[in-house]
Design an enzyme around this catalytic site. Structure first.
Site, short mmCIF file in Angstrom:
data_model
loop_
_atom_site.label_atom_id
_atom_site.label_comp_id
_atom_site.label_asym_id
_atom_site.label_seq_id
_atom_site.Cartn_x
_atom_site.Cartn_y
_atom_site.Cartn_z
N HIS A 1 37.83 39.15 43.32
CA HIS A 1 38.32 40.20 42.48
C HIS A 1 36.76 40.90 42.02
O HIS A 1 35.86 40.83 42.21
CB HIS A 1 38.96 39.43 41.38
CG HIS A 1 38.15 38.79 40.34
ND1 HIS A 1 38.80 38.47 39.35
CD2 HIS A 1 37.08 38.38 40.39
CE1 HIS A 1 37.94 37.52 38.53
NE2 HIS A 1 36.64 37.33 39.33
N GLU A 2 37.40 42.20 41.48
CA GLU A 2 36.34 43.42 40.92
C GLU A 2 35.51 43.66 41.97
O GLU A 2 34.09 43.90 42.00
CB GLU A 2 35.51 42.51 39.78
CG GLU A 2 36.17 42.56 38.48
CD GLU A 2 36.61 43.79 38.03
OE1 GLU A 2 36.10 45.12 38.57
OE2 GLU A 2 37.68 44.07 37.38
N GLY A 3 36.20 43.85 43.15
CA GLY A 3 35.48 44.52 44.39
C GLY A 3 35.02 43.22 45.02
O GLY A 3 34.19 42.49 44.64
#
Ligand SMILES: Cc1cc2nc3c(=O)[nH]c(=O)nc-3n(C[C@H](O)[C@H](O)[C@H](O)COP(=O)(O)OP(=O)(O)OC[C@H]3O[C@@H](n4cnc5c(N)ncnc54)[C@H](O)[C@@H]3O)c2cc1C
Length: 607
Positions: free
Chosen positions: A457-459
């Site tokens: 997550h978050e890239g």
């Protein structure tokens, strides 16, 4: 060594946190006030978070068709966190904050992350409110952000859609003006949103009065079609329950429906949701469509959202770090108590001798030292990043600008390096437990499962790596990379004077040169396909070089301290990193330098 002495060393001896009170913004603070915050957070984490970490893993969130049910412990932990004032710790005094440096806030939050990463949704709430403080109108700040800081509301970030994860330019959630007077709504230009948002953390629950969703959506162009690319994306506040201009709930449920909960490998204390916006399940003010208020200008949604994403990326790095740290502590404790095997003497093993504790075996020590070097190194790096954020906010114009640029380059590392290597630390913690580590009777398997999220997550890892090599090291003519190199060189110059550290300093100098050369070689043909084909190995080598720098800088301070087991441990972790880890960058950088296309060129049908 428990977390607190490590934090104290990094905060005060290494980063000189108490000197921050020379800044006007932090003038009311001193070491005592910082310590008081750390004490309080350590206590709440010990009492309200740690005892329930396993419970929130086994009692996953349930949806009864109406409401999401979470264990009582989750409610209690969130309340205790909100009452501690930590949601607004960095905010101005006059809006109820503590004007705490971000460095100290980050350090204090490590206790919660280590005790139970998934109980709270606090980092999203603070990040959501911080975004509104930066980009919202005065009323949006009053109504939404302040009520998140005081704990009445929680926040989410709604970017991803089932068909748009890494590629956010492909979001299709639509926002259309909501009838007459939509432009003049006091809460911001009012729109109706329709679409599906996937993977939304803390997207539904009964933990607070309201949930403030920050949603990326596209306003159709003159032709009625969504504007392609990121330029068409705008940002909206979509509250679960509508509110008036005083922040009171109006009693109207907004048209945001929980389609279902995702059942995850780990991080199970936090709900993860598929949300349907505007499908008509909760018609509002006479029709379908979720009511949302524009934040900033149309088309600036992703730029505004980056405020929250950058904060979240640093927080994710810290989360990964503390999971690594928790596994390190657990496996250290286990290794100190588990008798197994006998030492190999010159004449072989003597079965008449009692067994030794496994911490006496060299290979177990290797696995412990690896974990220590990963998790304490990552902790030092994350705190260094937090200190840069304080510099960005309170330093001189020049220092603030330097800090901004350094953060641009370091953020992908602060997020990704712990996500990969503190996960590896968790794997080693399981290994130290032997078969027991593979069971649910010990905590380490949960740490690994919880940590496995952080590379996603978050890239994702791949996206972070392309951001680093494709954008961050090139931006502003490579000035960020040059600034970082200057700081690394400054550490090398100091360490080269210390005979015990001179070899490390030389090794770091060579690593820095190798990273610089590989950066140039990757881009030598100016062809992004070739340059970025090995972006992840590049990020691994870059990260290891940054961590070697952090360890050398920490070792300089440790070396100057009086002899103690802690000093010996820190110097050994630094040595471990230089002897066992830094040499790995050779293989990573080789494929980057040679623009090796083994992976990139293999056709689909050859796999
Ligand atoms: C537990 C959990 C919580 C989450 N919380 C939130 C949240 O609160 N809000 C929110 O908006 N989102 C959230 N997400 C979504 C998360 O950010 C996405 O899962 C992530 O961005 C990846 O998107 P995806 O899952 O669609 O994978 P994809 O984008 O389909 O990627 C799949 C794989 O392909 C690779 N890939 C994709 N594109 C490229 C490319 N151009 N070049 C090279 N490789 C590529 C990726 O690196 C990855 O390995 C959460 C996800 C999870 C699992």
């Amino acid at each position: 060594m428990s977390l607190r002495p490590t934090l104290d060393f990094l905060l005060y001896d290494w980063l000189g946190a108490e000197r921050l009170n020379q800044r006007e913004r932090f003038a009311d603070h001193n070491r005592e006030t910082f310590d008081a915050v750390l004490d309080t957070c350590e206590r709440i984490a010990r009492e309200k978070f740690a005892p329930f970490n396993r419970l929130v893993d086994t009692q996953e969130p349930q949806f009864d068709g109406e409401k999401v049910i979470l264990p009582q412990a989750t409610h209690d932990a969130r309340l205790a966190y909100a009452e501690s004032g930590m949601l607004s710790a960095a905010q101005d005094d006059d809006i109820g904050g503590m004007q705490l440096p971000f460095l100290v806030e980050s350090a204090a939050n490590t206790f919660f992350a280590k005790a139970s990463i998934s109980i709270g949704s606090n980092l999203l709430t603070t990040g959501n409110a911080n975004l509104l403080m930066a980009h919202g109108t005065e009323l949006q700040k009053q109504v939404f952000a302040l009520n998140e800081f005081n704990g009445r509301f929680t926040g989410t970030m709604c970017l991803s859609e089932p068909q748009a994860g890494s590629s956010l330019s492909d979001v299709v959630t639509r926002a259309v003006p909501d009838g007459d007077g939509h432009e003049t709504d006091p809460l911001g230009p009012r729109y109706r949103l329709t679409g599906n948002k996937m993977w939304i953390s803390s997207g539904d629950h009964e933990l607070a009065e309201n949930i403030v969703h920050l949603v990326l959506a596209k306003i159709p162009g003159a032709d009625g079609k969504p504007v392609p690319g990121v330029k068409g994306i705008s940002l909206f506040i979509v509250p679960k329950h509508l509110v008036d201009t005083d922040g009171r709930l109006t009693g109207e449920r907004n048209d945001v429906a929980l389609a279902g909960l995702n059942h995850k490998l780990g991080w199970r204390g936090t709900t993860n949701t598929l949300l349907n916006f505007g499908e008509g399940k909760y018609p509002v003010r006479g029709g379908a469509g979720a009511i949302g208020y524009l934040v900033g200008k149309p088309g600036e949604g992703l730029r505004c959202m980056f405020h929250m994403m950058n904060e979240a990326r640093i927080a994710i790095g810290m989360a990964a770090t503390m999971l690594g740290y928790a596994g390190y502590e657990a496996s250290l404790d286990y290794a100190r108590n588990r008798p197994q095997g006998r030492p190999m003497g010159a004449a072989g093993k003597d079965p008449a001798q009692p067994q030794v504790r496994i911490i006496e075996h060299a290979d177990v020590k290797r696995m412990l030292l690896a974990q220590k070097s990963y998790s304490e190194g990552a902790l030092a790096l994350a705190l260094y990043g937090a200190r840069l954020i304080d510099e960005q906010h309170t330093g001189t114009t020049e220092a603030a600008d330097e800090a901004r640029l350094l953060l641009e380059v370091l953020t992908p590392i602060i997020k990704s390096w712990p996500s990969e290597f503190c996960l590896e630390a968790n794997s080693l913690a399981i290994q130290i437990h032997g078969g027991y580590g593979y069971t649910r009777d010990f905590a380490v398997e949960q740490y690994w499962r919880d940590n496995r999220l952080n590379m996603i997550h978050e890239g994702t890892h791949g996206i972070q790596a392309m951001d680093l090599l494709g954008r961050k090291v090139l931006m502003e003519n490579g000035r960020g990379l040059q600034l970082l190199a200057a700081r690394i060189n400054a550490t090398i110059e100091r360490a080269i004077q210390v005979p015990d550290l001179a070899a490390h300093a030389n090794a770091l100098g060579q690593a820095l040169q190798a990273v610089g050369a590989a950066t140039k070689a990757a881009w030598a043909t100016a062809n992004p396909t070739e340059a970025l084909a090995n972006a992840v190995p590049y990020m691994q080598a870059f990260g290891h070089t940054v961590l070697a720098w952090v360890w050398l800088d920490v070792a300089l301070v440790a070396h100057a301290a009086v002899a103690s087991p802690a000093r010996q441990g820190r110097l050994a972790a630094a040595r471990y990193f230089f002897h066992y880890e830094l040499p790995r960058i050779g293989a990573w950088l080789q494929v980057v330098r040679e623009r090796d296309l083994t992976c990139a060129e293999l056709p689909d049908d050859a796999f």
